[in-house]
Design a protein around this motif. Sequence first.
Motif, PDB file in Angstrom:
ATOM      1  N   ASN A  33       0.844  -1.193   0.000  1.00  0.00           N
ATOM      2  CA  ASN A  33       0.000   0.000   0.000  1.00  0.00           C
ATOM      3  C   ASN A  33       0.878   1.241   0.000  1.00  0.00           C
ATOM      4  O   ASN A  33       2.099   1.174   0.166  1.00  0.00           O
ATOM      5  CB  ASN A  33      -0.963  -0.015   1.189  1.00  0.00           C
ATOM      6  N   GLU A  34       0.256   2.385  -0.187  1.00  0.00           N
ATOM      7  CA  GLU A  34       1.021   3.626  -0.322  1.00  0.00           C
ATOM      8  C   GLU A  34       1.811   3.946   0.931  1.00  0.00           C
ATOM      9  O   GLU A  34       2.944   4.441   0.862  1.00  0.00           O
ATOM     10  CB  GLU A  34       0.079   4.785  -0.655  1.00  0.00           C
ATOM     11  N   ALA A  35       1.249   3.632   2.089  1.00  0.00           N
ATOM     12  CA  ALA A  35       1.964   3.914   3.338  1.00  0.00           C
ATOM     13  C   ALA A  35       3.256   3.106   3.415  1.00  0.00           C
ATOM     14  O   ALA A  35       4.296   3.609   3.860  1.00  0.00           O
ATOM     15  CB  ALA A  35       1.067   3.596   4.534  1.00  0.00           C
ATOM     16  N   ASP A  36       3.195   1.857   2.954  1.00  0.00           N
ATOM     17  CA  ASP A  36       4.384   1.022   2.972  1.00  0.00           C
ATOM     18  C   ASP A  36       5.424   1.548   1.989  1.00  0.00           C
ATOM     19  O   ASP A  36       6.628   1.572   2.285  1.00  0.00           O
ATOM     20  CB  ASP A  36       4.012  -0.422   2.619  1.00  0.00           C
ATOM     21  N   LEU A  37       4.966   1.995   0.815  1.00  0.00           N
ATOM     22  CA  LEU A  37       5.897   2.552  -0.162  1.00  0.00           C
ATOM     23  C   LEU A  37       6.555   3.829   0.351  1.00  0.00           C
ATOM     24  O   LEU A  37       7.752   4.046   0.146  1.00  0.00           O
ATOM     25  CB  LEU A  37       5.171   2.830  -1.477  1.00  0.00           C
ATOM     26  N   VAL A  38       5.777   4.671   1.025  1.00  0.00           N
ATOM     27  CA  VAL A  38       6.327   5.901   1.605  1.00  0.00           C
ATOM     28  C   VAL A  38       7.419   5.541   2.612  1.00  0.00           C
ATOM     29  O   VAL A  38       8.497   6.159   2.644  1.00  0.00           O
ATOM     30  CB  VAL A  38       5.223   6.739   2.265  1.00  0.00           C
ATOM     31  N   ARG A  39       7.159   4.550   3.447  1.00  0.00           N
ATOM     32  CA  ARG A  39       8.137   4.124   4.446  1.00  0.00           C
ATOM     33  C   ARG A  39       9.402   3.602   3.774  1.00  0.00           C
ATOM     34  O   ARG A  39      10.528   3.937   4.191  1.00  0.00           O
ATOM     35  CB  ARG A  39       7.516   3.041   5.333  1.00  0.00           C
ATOM     36  N   ARG A  40       9.241   2.803   2.736  1.00  0.00           N
ATOM     37  CA  ARG A  40      10.408   2.217   2.077  1.00  0.00           C
ATOM     38  C   ARG A  40      11.198   3.275   1.308  1.00  0.00           C
ATOM     39  O   ARG A  40      12.424   3.220   1.249  1.00  0.00           O
ATOM     40  CB  ARG A  40       9.975   1.082   1.160  1.00  0.00           C
ATOM     41  N   ARG A  41      10.513   4.225   0.698  1.00  0.00           N
ATOM     42  CA  ARG A  41      11.230   5.322   0.028  1.00  0.00           C
ATOM     43  C   ARG A  41      12.070   6.101   1.028  1.00  0.00           C
ATOM     44  O   ARG A  41      13.208   6.501   0.741  1.00  0.00           O
ATOM     45  CB  ARG A  41      10.238   6.269  -0.651  1.00  0.00           C
ATOM     46  N   ALA A  42      11.506   6.335   2.194  1.00  0.00           N
ATOM     47  CA  ALA A  42      12.196   7.121   3.215  1.00  0.00           C
ATOM     48  C   ALA A  42      13.443   6.417   3.726  1.00  0.00           C
ATOM     49  O   ALA A  42      14.366   7.059   4.238  1.00  0.00           O
ATOM     50  CB  ALA A  42      11.247   7.419   4.378  1.00  0.00           C
ATOM     51  N   GLN A  43      13.502   5.104   3.590  1.00  0.00           N
ATOM     52  CA  GLN A  43      14.668   4.352   4.036  1.00  0.00           C
ATOM     53  C   GLN A  43      15.860   4.515   3.095  1.00  0.00           C
ATOM     54  O   GLN A  43      16.990   4.204   3.466  1.00  0.00           O
ATOM     55  CB  GLN A  43      14.317   2.868   4.157  1.00  0.00           C
ATOM     56  N   THR A  44      15.612   4.990   1.869  1.00  0.00           N
ATOM     57  CA  THR A  44      16.688   5.145   0.897  1.00  0.00           C
ATOM     58  C   THR A  44      17.247   6.563   0.947  1.00  0.00           C
ATOM     59  O   THR A  44      16.644   7.471   1.522  1.00  0.00           O
ATOM     60  CB  THR A  44      16.202   4.848  -0.528  1.00  0.00           C
ATOM     61  N   LEU A  45      18.389   6.762   0.315  1.00  0.00           N
ATOM     62  CA  LEU A  45      18.976   8.099   0.202  1.00  0.00           C
ATOM     63  C   LEU A  45      18.570   8.790  -1.092  1.00  0.00           C
ATOM     64  O   LEU A  45      18.794   9.990  -1.236  1.00  0.00           O
ATOM     65  CB  LEU A  45      20.498   7.999   0.273  1.00  0.00           C
TER      66      LEU A  45
END
Length: 242
Positions: A190-202
């Motif tokens: 879901n979008e919340a999970d994608l937002v979290r995973r994007r935030a983990q990257t640089l």
Amino acid sequence: MPRSVVISGGGTGIGRAVAAWFARHGDQVTIVGRRAEVLRSAAEDIEGKYPVVTVAVDLADPVALERAVNRLPQQVDVLVNNAGSRGTRTRNSGLSAVAERWRRDFDNNVLPVVLLTEAVLPRLTRPGGRVVTISSIAALRGNGAYGAVKAALLSWNHTLAQELGPGGITANVVVPGYVAGTEFFGTSPNEADLVRRRAQTLVGRVGEPDDIAAAVAFLASPEAGYITGEFLNSNGGALLGR
């Protein structure tokens, strides 16, 4: 001149993207996996100068693989070990459940790599052959049995590089982080999970199969002939090199 490329787990996700990259660049591609229909569908969709060959076999079954070896190319310039999966946790408790989970993850992620590599070793081009194995970020930051078996591939690759180096063959590992558009994580996040995973990257985005295919292509290239026994992180900075 076209190279002969064998890719395990080539029917979906990262493996399919890798197969498409080599096919687009004029190489002769063979994709290997357990599901014949999935392989056929991928082969029909991948466009290249040559038709993609499919070999359906359970790579964790040594007897089945020995029977299928004659369907693989007689010469292999590039071997990409991509087949693998993560077992689902069960609610069963006790030592038997623990043993079952560890055996399943080992059978799904280590045996297919080791057995396929051993099967084609005599066919690898000398000099100039390439072996590229896909591991996981879990190998470096830990994730139970799955992280442990993926870490085993890093150690095994060191031995493989030492064995193959005198013949002019390199052996390296690509270590992806989260990659969207694969079967690995099951249903679409879901979008919340994608937002979290994007935030983990640089770099502010999640990985795509083509990102990993590009890393594989580099390690398989003639220009990477002086790189062996290494692992290449491809995770957008979610885990920094060490």
